[in-house]
Design a protein around this motif. Structure first.
Motif, PDB file in Angstrom:
ATOM      1  N   ASN A 584      -0.322  -6.044  -5.300  1.00 35.86           N
ATOM      2  CA  ASN A 584      -0.657  -4.613  -5.345  1.00 35.86           C
ATOM      3  C   ASN A 584       0.564  -3.750  -5.091  1.00 35.86           C
ATOM      4  OD1 ASN A 584      -3.301  -4.913  -6.008  1.00 35.86           O
ATOM      5  ND2 ASN A 584      -4.125  -4.490  -3.963  1.00 35.86           N
ATOM      6  N   PHE A 588       1.671  -1.019  -7.761  1.00 42.00           N
ATOM      7  CA  PHE A 588       1.564   0.427  -7.558  1.00 42.00           C
ATOM      8  C   PHE A 588       2.863   1.052  -7.064  1.00 42.00           C
ATOM      9  CE2 PHE A 588      -2.766  -1.296  -7.144  1.00 42.00           C
ATOM     10  CZ  PHE A 588      -3.352  -0.639  -8.229  1.00 42.00           C
ATOM     11  N   ASP A 614       5.126  -0.726   1.239  1.00 42.58           N
ATOM     12  CA  ASP A 614       5.844  -0.415  -0.004  1.00 42.58           C
ATOM     13  C   ASP A 614       6.162   1.067  -0.050  1.00 42.58           C
ATOM     14  OD1 ASP A 614       3.738   1.173  -1.419  1.00 42.58           O
ATOM     15  OD2 ASP A 614       2.608  -0.727  -1.254  1.00 42.58           O
ATOM     16  N   ILE A 619      -1.790   6.206  -1.603  1.00 46.47           N
ATOM     17  CA  ILE A 619      -3.226   6.344  -1.908  1.00 46.47           C
ATOM     18  C   ILE A 619      -3.737   7.637  -1.286  1.00 46.47           C
ATOM     19  CG2 ILE A 619      -5.496   5.212  -1.769  1.00 46.47           C
ATOM     20  CD1 ILE A 619      -3.802   2.642  -0.970  1.00 46.47           C
ATOM     21  N   LEU A 646      -8.671  -6.169  -3.071  1.00 43.40           N
ATOM     22  CA  LEU A 646      -8.795  -5.793  -1.654  1.00 43.40           C
ATOM     23  C   LEU A 646     -10.167  -6.174  -1.081  1.00 43.40           C
ATOM     24  CD1 LEU A 646      -6.905  -2.361  -1.591  1.00 43.40           C
ATOM     25  CD2 LEU A 646      -6.144  -4.547  -0.684  1.00 43.40           C
ATOM     26  N   SER A 670       2.587   2.932   0.834  1.00 48.23           N
ATOM     27  CA  SER A 670       1.431   2.444   1.600  1.00 48.23           C
ATOM     28  C   SER A 670       1.853   1.299   2.510  1.00 48.23           C
ATOM     29  CB  SER A 670       0.346   1.913   0.653  1.00 48.23           C
ATOM     30  OG  SER A 670       0.049   2.864  -0.337  1.00 48.23           O
TER      31      SER A 670
HETATM   32  P1  ADP Z   1      -6.979  -3.773  -8.532  1.00 48.36           P
HETATM   33  O1  ADP Z   1      -5.660  -3.872  -7.973  1.00 48.36           O
HETATM   34  O2  ADP Z   1      -7.433  -4.957  -9.200  1.00 48.36           O
HETATM   35  O3  ADP Z   1      -7.287  -2.508  -9.147  1.00 48.36           O
HETATM   36  P2  ADP Z   1      -7.601  -3.737  -5.816  1.00 48.36           P
HETATM   37  O4  ADP Z   1      -8.897  -3.900  -5.081  1.00 48.36           O
HETATM   38  O5  ADP Z   1      -6.547  -4.665  -5.486  1.00 48.36           O
HETATM   39  O6  ADP Z   1      -7.942  -3.729  -7.285  1.00 48.36           O
HETATM   40  O7  ADP Z   1      -7.131  -2.288  -5.523  1.00 48.36           O
HETATM   41  C1  ADP Z   1      -8.049  -1.251  -5.567  1.00 48.36           C
HETATM   42  C2  ADP Z   1      -7.302   0.041  -5.795  1.00 48.36           C
HETATM   43  O8  ADP Z   1      -6.546   0.399  -4.636  1.00 48.36           O
HETATM   44  C3  ADP Z   1      -6.326  -0.063  -6.826  1.00 48.36           C
HETATM   45  O9  ADP Z   1      -6.926   0.204  -8.093  1.00 48.36           O
HETATM   46  C4  ADP Z   1      -5.331   1.027  -6.439  1.00 48.36           C
HETATM   47  O10 ADP Z   1      -5.779   2.272  -6.949  1.00 48.36           O
HETATM   48  C5  ADP Z   1      -5.348   1.047  -4.971  1.00 48.36           C
HETATM   49  N1  ADP Z   1      -4.194   0.332  -4.443  1.00 48.36           N
HETATM   50  C6  ADP Z   1      -4.194  -0.941  -4.017  1.00 48.36           C
HETATM   51  N2  ADP Z   1      -2.994  -1.290  -3.512  1.00 48.36           N
HETATM   52  C7  ADP Z   1      -2.207  -0.219  -3.633  1.00 48.36           C
HETATM   53  C8  ADP Z   1      -0.850   0.100  -3.302  1.00 48.36           C
HETATM   54  N3  ADP Z   1      -0.037  -0.805  -2.737  1.00 48.36           N
HETATM   55  N4  ADP Z   1      -0.382   1.352  -3.608  1.00 48.36           N
HETATM   56  C9  ADP Z   1      -1.181   2.271  -4.152  1.00 48.36           C
HETATM   57  N5  ADP Z   1      -2.472   2.068  -4.468  1.00 48.36           N
HETATM   58  C10 ADP Z   1      -2.991   0.827  -4.227  1.00 48.36           C
END
Ligand code: ADP
Length: 682
Positions: A584, A588, A614, A619, A646, A670
């Motif tokens: 992730n 992102f 990171d 978010i 997640l 984040s």
């Molecule tokens: P996916 O990554 O498959 O979309 P996740 O459950 O891993 O699903 O993440 C859910 C959402 O959380 C992501 O779509 C993203 O919008 C946000 N997200 C997760 N990790 C990060 C991150 N490191 N930085 C920014 N947004 C994040």
């Protein structure tokens, strides 16, 4: 000899006997001695008188009135006539120091004779003794035997006093016969005995009469007493006198009267007693049967008590071995009678173990003191039970112990109540977890149905489109077309529509497939077997980074891993967690700047806390709590993904006893914090 008449006779006779003894053995000897002494003095005095006569004539000789011879003759004449005593038998004799007898009234035959050879029966040279006495002391007493007065046949003991008349060398003497003294004493004794006899003869009848006067009524009283003792209580003792015996008879009569009354009473009582004895015997029989019954009851009671004791022991064992906390309390009232507190009377082992309190410290203490609170916990509920006797049950979270309890309250007696509390914290937490899971499941179902619905709607819509296109196609094909060109032109639009529809149907079904695969994955992770062990996190992160080498290089990001403390968990699942998080972080990143990813870890409050940080897009706070929900994606158009990563991470961490939270600022980056048990946790 103990008879009273002997005693009374003794009272009368003993003084008489004593009196006789006194006379005989004391008075008579004393009198005898005194007569003897008197006689002795008399002999001396008389001798001195004779000396006086001699002296008178010597003086006449001295004056020259008489010649010595004449003076001596006259003196002898006078002294010879000087007889004295009872029958004038006592006399003087004179001898000289030769010794020659000069004058002796009863032995003229001795006059002019030398007396030196005269001995008495005891062998005493009498006259030599006289001479020796006067030559030694001038005068003195001499004891010897001599004829009794004028009787030459009778020789008696004699005591004489001799004195010397020096001018003429004469010895004058006179004596006393010891027997005379004894005779006088015997005479006195005789007359004393005579008088005593006379006295006894007079006194004896008196004593006899006196004894009789005492004995007679006494014997009468004895006879009367015998009669009384034989049981005759109807007679009276008649004594005609006015002395103590009369009092005795009066007392005896009174006594007999009383005795008679008593006997009558006693007879009445004994009759009553006999009756009562009968009744008592009857009662005893009843008592005996009662005793037997009581004994049987006692045996039964004993057995019951034994059973009770056994059941008591069982109850006590149960009480002590119960896992529920059982506490017995008693209400405390204020002056107005309001229950204001309660004190602990007893508690079981479970209570002391769970509460951490010491039994000795809390027994008898009020709840406010034991639980250190101003208000006794649940006082209203408890007093309600204790006062009404109605049991009550409730569940509550008790903050001071951070535990949930299921509490049953019962009242075993007035103003008392017992609490049976079960620690339901684990159950509660489980329930909460199940509720959360249910909620999550609901959410999953909701989201899944929602997300699955949109491709389904797409498929449904486009398949209808396809149907319409097919209809159009059929209509076109039914028409007469002259040329192929015309047909092609007519088919073009429906064919394109059909192709579009098929494309959307396909992509929708792909989307559905992905969603269903995701759900399957989620369900699998939830069911996967765990192998919990100590994990070298540095090694795990190294593997994660290595597996992502291509993506890292492609993103151009810089990934830094600090030293990480070891933790306890399942290696595959923990690898999965960090793969998702690092994935992730890479996904992102902000394309406008160089990506920086840092993985660090520390032990905080007894837990391992790891951070994946990171400098990506961050978010929005509004979405931060939703990102862990199933299929939640913020911007599906920009980034690939199922919105499950997640969700799975959180699910895995829950199973491993860990936790995850996010801290993020849009545009800055984040930080995801993962908490896991340390190697020391069990
Ligand atoms: P996916 O990554 O498959 O979309 P996740 O459950 O891993 O699903 O993440 C859910 C959402 O959380 C992501 O779509 C993203 O919008 C946000 N997200 C997760 N990790 C990060 C991150 N490191 N930085 C920014 N947004 C994040």
């Amino acid at each position: 000899m103990n008879s009273i008449k002997f005693k009374l006779a003794a009272i009368g006779l003993i003084p008489i006997v004593l009196f006789v003894f006194l006379i005989m053995f004391y008075l008579i000897p004393v009198i005898k001695n005194s007569i003897y002494q008197e006689k002795k003095i008399q002999t001396r005095e008389m001798t001195n008188t004779a000396l006086g006569v001699l002296d008178h004539y010597h003086q006449l000789e001295q004056k020259g009135d008489l010649t010595r011879q004449k003076a001596q003759d006259r003196a002898l004449q006078i002294i010879k006539s000087m007889t004295f005593g009872n029958e004038r038998q006592d006399y003087f004799w004179i001898n000289d120091t030769e010794p020659l007898m000069i004058m002796h009234p009863f032995r003229p035959d001795l006059e002019g004779r030398n007396l030196a050879g005269i001995q008495d029966p005891e062998g005493i040279y009498i006259f030599r003794e006289f001479v020796a006495k006067v030559q030694d002391k001038g005068s003195g007493y001499v004891s010897y035997h001599w004829q009794y007065y004028d009787d030459p046949e009778r020789i008696e003991p004699k005591l004489s006093y001799v004195a010397e008349f020096e001018p003429w060398q004469w010895i004058v003497g006179t004596g006393v016969y010891v027997n005379d003294v004894n005779e006088t004493a015997a005479q006195i004794r005789g007359s004393a005995l005579l008088w005593t006899l006379l006295f006894v003869m007079i006194i004896l009848p008196v004593v006899f009469i006196f004894i009789l006067s005492i004995l007679r009524p006494l014997l009468k009283a004895v006879f009367f007493a015998d009669m009384v003792s034989a049981g005759n209580l109807d007679e009276r003792l008649e004594i005609k006198s006015n002395d103590e015996i009369k009092f005795l008879s009066d007392s005896l009569n009174k006594m007999v009267t009383k005795l008679r009354d008593m006997v009558r009473k006693e007879q009445a009582i004994s009759a009553k007693a006999r009756e009562q004895t009968k009744k008592a015997e009857q009662a005893a029989r009843v008592a005996e049967s009662a005793r037997r019954q009581t004994e049987a009851a006692r045996v039964k009671t004993h057995q019951a008590l034994q059973a009770l004791q056994e059941s008591d022991e069982k109850l006590n064992t149960l009480f002590e071995s119960m896992t529920e906390m059982v506490v017995l309390h008693e209400l405390i009232f204020d002056q107005k009678g309001n229950a204001v507190d309660y004190r602990i009377i007893d508690c079981n082992k479970a209570f002391t173990q769970i509460s951490g309190l010491n039994k000795e410290d809390i027994i008898g203490k009020p709840a406010t003191l034991v639980y250190q609170s101003d208000d006794p916990p649940y006082l209203k509920k408890y007093s309600g039970v204790a006062l009404s006797g109605e049991p009550h049950h409730f569940e509550d979270y008790y903050a001071p112990m951070d535990k949930y309890f299921s509490i049953s309250v019962v009242s075993p007696g007035t103003n008392r109540f017992a609490t049976i509390a079960t620690d339901i914290t684990a159950t509660k937490k489980m329930q909460q977890m199940i509720a959360a899971k249910n909620k999550e499941l609901e959410q999953v179902v909701y989201i899944a149905s929602h997300d699955l619905r949109s491709p389904l709607v797409n498929i449904d819509g486009y398949s209808r489109e396809l149907k319409y296109s097919l209809k159009d196609l059929a209509m076109i094909l039914d028409q007469e077309h002259t040329a192929m060109e015309e047909l092609r032109a007519a088919l073009k639009t429906p064919m394109e529509d059909m192709a579009d529809a098929l494309h959307y149907i396909r992509s929708s079904s792909t989307q559905m497939d992905a969603l269903l695969k995701g759900l399957l994955k989620l369900s699998r992770t939830g069911r996967a077997n765990l192998s919990i062990e100590a994990l070298d996190m540095n090694k795990i992160l190294a593997e994660v980074i290595e597996a992502m080498e291509f993506q890292i290089k492609e993103s151009g990001a810089e990934v830094h891993v600090d030293y990480l403390p070891p933790c306890r968990g399942d290696q595959i699942q923990v690898n999965q967690i960090f793969s998702n998080l690092v994935g992730n972080a890479l996904k992102f990143l902000d394309s406008s700047r160089k990506g920086l990813i840092r993985i660090s870890g520390q032990i905080k409050d007894g837990r391992c806390v790891y951070c994946v940080k990171d400098n990506g897009i961050g978010i929005d706070p509004a979405h931060q709590k939703n990102i862990f929900e199933v299929f939640h994606r913020l911007d599906p158009s920009k980034h690939e993904g199922e919105g499950l990563g997640l969700t799975i991470v959180r699910q895995v961490l829950e199973r491993l006893g860990g936790d995850i939270r996010v801290k993020s600022e849009p545009g800055l980056g984040s930080s995801f914090f993962v908490t896991l048990p340390t190697v020391y946790d069990k």
